[in-house]
Scaffold this motif. Structure first.
Motif, PDB file in Angstrom:
ATOM      1  N   VAL A 178       0.843  -1.195   0.000  1.00  0.00           N
ATOM      2  CA  VAL A 178       0.000   0.000   0.000  1.00  0.00           C
ATOM      3  C   VAL A 178       0.874   1.239   0.000  1.00  0.00           C
ATOM      4  N   GLU A 179       0.469   2.232  -0.804  1.00  0.00           N
ATOM      5  CA  GLU A 179       1.208   3.491  -0.818  1.00  0.00           C
ATOM      6  C   GLU A 179       0.999   4.235   0.505  1.00  0.00           C
ATOM      7  N   TRP A 180       2.022   4.943   0.950  1.00  0.00           N
ATOM      8  CA  TRP A 180       1.854   5.823   2.109  1.00  0.00           C
ATOM      9  C   TRP A 180       2.875   6.942   2.028  1.00  0.00           C
ATOM     10  N   ASP A 181       2.518   8.053   2.633  1.00  0.00           N
ATOM     11  CA  ASP A 181       3.338   9.262   2.582  1.00  0.00           C
ATOM     12  C   ASP A 181       4.496   9.127   3.553  1.00  0.00           C
ATOM     13  N   ARG A 182       5.723   9.290   3.046  1.00  0.00           N
ATOM     14  CA  ARG A 182       6.906   9.161   3.902  1.00  0.00           C
ATOM     15  C   ARG A 182       7.184  10.431   4.710  1.00  0.00           C
ATOM     16  N   THR A 183       6.335  11.431   4.591  1.00  0.00           N
ATOM     17  CA  THR A 183       6.455  12.602   5.462  1.00  0.00           C
ATOM     18  C   THR A 183       5.433  12.476   6.579  1.00  0.00           C
ATOM     19  N   ILE A 184       5.665  13.197   7.663  1.00  0.00           N
ATOM     20  CA  ILE A 184       4.793  13.124   8.830  1.00  0.00           C
ATOM     21  C   ILE A 184       4.200  14.498   9.084  1.00  0.00           C
ATOM     22  N   GLN A 185       2.877  14.572   9.133  1.00  0.00           N
ATOM     23  CA  GLN A 185       2.199  15.836   9.403  1.00  0.00           C
ATOM     24  C   GLN A 185       2.104  16.029  10.907  1.00  0.00           C
ATOM     25  N   GLY A 186       2.648  17.120  11.402  1.00  0.00           N
ATOM     26  CA  GLY A 186       2.656  17.372  12.839  1.00  0.00           C
ATOM     27  C   GLY A 186       1.529  18.284  13.268  1.00  0.00           C
ATOM     28  N   LYS A 187       1.056  18.107  14.486  1.00  0.00           N
ATOM     29  CA  LYS A 187       0.061  18.992  15.062  1.00  0.00           C
ATOM     30  C   LYS A 187       0.676  20.376  15.252  1.00  0.00           C
ATOM     31  N   LEU A 188      -0.143  21.399  15.041  1.00  0.00           N
ATOM     32  CA  LEU A 188       0.349  22.772  15.095  1.00  0.00           C
ATOM     33  C   LEU A 188       0.865  23.134  16.483  1.00  0.00           C
ATOM     34  N   LYS A 189       2.053  23.725  16.511  1.00  0.00           N
ATOM     35  CA  LYS A 189       2.589  24.335  17.728  1.00  0.00           C
ATOM     36  C   LYS A 189       2.851  25.801  17.420  1.00  0.00           C
ATOM     37  N   ARG A 190       2.232  26.704  18.197  1.00  0.00           N
ATOM     38  CA  ARG A 190       2.370  28.120  17.947  1.00  0.00           C
ATOM     39  C   ARG A 190       3.715  28.595  18.491  1.00  0.00           C
ATOM     40  N   VAL A 191       4.546  29.144  17.626  1.00  0.00           N
ATOM     41  CA  VAL A 191       5.881  29.591  17.990  1.00  0.00           C
ATOM     42  C   VAL A 191       5.905  31.111  18.027  1.00  0.00           C
ATOM     43  N   SER A 192       6.408  31.653  19.124  1.00  0.00           N
ATOM     44  CA  SER A 192       6.441  33.102  19.289  1.00  0.00           C
ATOM     45  C   SER A 192       7.515  33.731  18.406  1.00  0.00           C
ATOM     46  N   PRO A 193       7.248  34.925  17.849  1.00  0.00           N
ATOM     47  CA  PRO A 193       8.238  35.610  17.012  1.00  0.00           C
ATOM     48  C   PRO A 193       9.146  36.556  17.790  1.00  0.00           C
ATOM     49  N   ILE A 194       9.121  36.488  19.107  1.00  0.00           N
ATOM     50  CA  ILE A 194       9.905  37.448  19.897  1.00  0.00           C
ATOM     51  C   ILE A 194      11.396  37.314  19.592  1.00  0.00           C
ATOM     52  N   ARG A 195      11.910  36.082  19.492  1.00  0.00           N
ATOM     53  CA  ARG A 195      13.332  35.909  19.185  1.00  0.00           C
ATOM     54  C   ARG A 195      13.700  36.595  17.869  1.00  0.00           C
ATOM     55  N   ALA A 196      12.827  36.469  16.858  1.00  0.00           N
ATOM     56  CA  ALA A 196      13.125  37.042  15.553  1.00  0.00           C
ATOM     57  C   ALA A 196      13.165  38.564  15.584  1.00  0.00           C
ATOM     58  N   ASN A 197      12.506  39.173  16.572  1.00  0.00           N
ATOM     59  CA  ASN A 197      12.455  40.631  16.647  1.00  0.00           C
ATOM     60  C   ASN A 197      13.368  41.211  17.717  1.00  0.00           C
ATOM     61  N   ALA A 198      13.851  40.381  18.640  1.00  0.00           N
ATOM     62  CA  ALA A 198      14.710  40.855  19.717  1.00  0.00           C
ATOM     63  C   ALA A 198      16.174  40.851  19.287  1.00  0.00           C
ATOM     64  N   ARG A 199      17.041  41.340  20.155  1.00  0.00           N
ATOM     65  CA  ARG A 199      18.486  41.303  19.918  1.00  0.00           C
ATOM     66  C   ARG A 199      19.044  40.018  20.524  1.00  0.00           C
ATOM     67  N   VAL A 200      19.741  39.231  19.733  1.00  0.00           N
ATOM     68  CA  VAL A 200      20.276  37.946  20.184  1.00  0.00           C
ATOM     69  C   VAL A 200      21.787  38.063  20.336  1.00  0.00           C
ATOM     70  N   ILE A 201      22.294  37.652  21.508  1.00  0.00           N
ATOM     71  CA  ILE A 201      23.733  37.693  21.797  1.00  0.00           C
ATOM     72  C   ILE A 201      24.193  36.278  22.127  1.00  0.00           C
ATOM     73  N   ASN A 202      25.242  35.825  21.453  1.00  0.00           N
ATOM     74  CA  ASN A 202      25.833  34.522  21.737  1.00  0.00           C
ATOM     75  C   ASN A 202      27.021  34.711  22.674  1.00  0.00           C
ATOM     76  N   ILE A 203      27.039  33.948  23.747  1.00  0.00           N
ATOM     77  CA  ILE A 203      28.111  34.072  24.734  1.00  0.00           C
ATOM     78  C   ILE A 203      28.914  32.777  24.793  1.00  0.00           C
ATOM     79  N   THR A 204      30.135  32.884  25.323  1.00  0.00           N
ATOM     80  CA  THR A 204      31.031  31.727  25.435  1.00  0.00           C
ATOM     81  C   THR A 204      31.381  31.433  26.887  1.00  0.00           C
ATOM     82  N   THR A 205      30.722  32.103  27.816  1.00  0.00           N
ATOM     83  CA  THR A 205      30.966  31.876  29.248  1.00  0.00           C
ATOM     84  C   THR A 205      29.662  31.496  29.930  1.00  0.00           C
ATOM     85  N   ALA A 206      29.727  31.355  31.265  1.00  0.00           N
ATOM     86  CA  ALA A 206      28.569  30.853  32.002  1.00  0.00           C
ATOM     87  C   ALA A 206      27.432  31.859  32.092  1.00  0.00           C
ATOM     88  N   GLY A 207      27.720  33.140  31.971  1.00  0.00           N
ATOM     89  CA  GLY A 207      26.672  34.135  32.131  1.00  0.00           C
ATOM     90  C   GLY A 207      26.995  35.404  31.363  1.00  0.00           C
TER      91      GLY A 207
END
Length: 458
Positions: A178-207
């Protein structure tokens, strides 16, 4: 049996309407809007179909956003038409001397249609560069016309008469996978866009620590020979942005990983990444700072972290009504923000709150809310771009129903290392655990660049 055939015919006709809409969009819109405007006493379509799956909203509302969802120009034109119909109905209500139940229902349905169109366009804006998926191959097995025809014949007339049949395992069905789709449809999870609009800083220490000054330098005018006493000196303060840790540890058996027809490891990685994005979006908005970021709403005047920042809390602007948005309230909100932050300012609210915005007008009778006019452009209210944040509070007494300001200047997201995955086949044999962690923090960098819109009378 006749009922099922009638229901199937109606469903097929509706599907044909959707296809026809792609060829003649304006005609489909007129038909769909006619359904929306149908009187309340008309027989509901879900009763005609004998299904409870459609009871949540009118069929027109479900069809219209899907008329030509792959064509941004057509969707924008449809949105403009739907919003015009909404405005006409709302104007008719404003002129009516009595409360018309049928008209209220029509306005509610049109509002839902507009919201669905705008939501579809918002999704298209995020996928403009993506290629359209399609083709006649499902998974890695080409379709089998003979089997499809046999299946249709079986559904219409009963069992297929043949010495060897694919419909029965023992008669040959084992030989026809039987044919079947090898992709999986996931239930919707609402993701906030705050990260995309905020300032993101990558650090290399503990804080991460950030210094602030009150810029309280004293000065004064003096005469030529007058004394020059000491003036005030600026004071400094430090603010900590401590990363919290989010984790997931999904298991899968080794046999499943070996035999599955899809790449389960890649699929699990994608699922965890989406879940992390959802969880951190909630924390960026309302996190209490305990092993997680400090949410921006907690810095609003009167909230838990109102005194945490050296420069004070995020100021509040009242909506002008104890239970709703007002036009004057939005004008007060936009002009309360210092002009230095207006260039990158946006309005952050949830989609349900936009339903109220759509009914507001200025002193000249112009509607404040306007839909997208071009692909890649958001909806606006009084000319200010709207960013949908699913977890923002809904409109209600004393609720912070919207934020307005420069999110990049206001909020800091602190990333430490990023997502790390430890593949663990030893701890819980025969299962393989994918122990995934991410260290991320967050907090308000500048409360002066944001305003909180509170549902309250002035």
């Amino acid at each position: 049996m006749r009922t099922y055939f009638v229901a199937g015919a109606i469903a097929l006709a509706l599907s044909a309407c959707v296809v026809f809409a792609m060829a003649d969009l304006s005609t489909a819109h007129a038909a769909a809007l006619a359904i929306v405007a149908a009187p309340a006493h008309a027989m509901p379509l879900n009763q005609m179909l004998g299904s409870t799956a459609l009871k949540s909203r009118p069929r027109a509302v479900a069809i219209m956003p899907r008329a030509d969802a792959a064509d941004p120009k057509a969707m924008i034109a449809a949105l403009q038409n739907a919003f015009d119909e909404f405005k006409k109905a709302h104007e008719e209500k404003l002129k009516a001397k009595v409360d018309d139940v049928v008209l209220n229902e029509k306005i509610g349905r049109l509002d839902t249609v507009v919201a669905n169109f705008q939501g579809t366009i918002d999704d298209l804006n995020a996928k403009i560069a993506a290629a359209n998926a399609g083709g006649s191959v499902i998974g890695d097995i080409p379709p089998d016309p003979e089997y499809v025809a046999a299946f249709k014949a079986h559904m219409r007339k009963g069992d297929v008469s043949a010495a060897l049949t694919k419909g029965t395992d023992a008669d040959g069905g084992y030989l026809a996978p039987v044919e079947w789709d090898r992709t999986i449809q996931g239930k919707l999870k609402r993701v906030s866009p705050i990260r995309a609009n905020a300032r993101v800083i990558n650090i290399t220490t503990a804080g991460f620590k950030k210094g602030y000054t009150d810029r309280a330098v004293g000065s004064g005018w003096v005469g030529e020979t007058a004394a020059r006493p000491a003036t005030t000196t600026p004071q400094f303060a430090m603010l900590d942005f401590v990363p919290g840790e989010i984790y997931a540890n999904p298991p899968a058996s080794q046999g499943m990983l070996d035999d599955a027809a899809i790449d389960l490891e890649a699929w699990l990685a994608g699922e965890v990444d989406t879940e992390f994005a959802r969880q951190e979006g909630i924390a960026f908005l309302s996190g209490n700072g305990v092993n997680k970021p400090h949410g921006i709403l907690t810095y609003v005047t009167g909230a838990a972290n109102a005194a945490r920042h050296p420069w004070g809390a995020i100021p509040i602007v009242n909506s002008g009504s104890a239970a709703a948005f007002t036009s004057d309230g939005f004008i007060d909100l936009f002009y309360d923000l210092p002009s230095e932050y207006r260039a990158n300012a946006k309005l952050y609210t949830n989609r349900q709150s936009q339903s109220q915005m759509r009914k507001l007008k200025d002193g000249q009778g112009n509607y404040l809310w306007q839909p997208s006019f071009a692909a890649g452009q958001p909806a606006t209210v009084a000319g200010e771009a709207i960013v949908e944040v699913p977890d923002m509070p809904a409109v209600g007494a004393d609720a912070i129903a919207a934020l307005y300001g420069d999110m990049e200047e206001t909020y800091l997201v602190i990333d430490r290392i990023g997502i790390r995955v430890l593949r663990d086949p030893f701890t819980n044999k025969p299962f393989v655990h994918f122990y995934t962690t991410k260290r991320v923090g967050g907090g308000v960098n500048n409360p002066e660049a944001m305003r909180a819109f509170k549902i309250a009378a002035n």
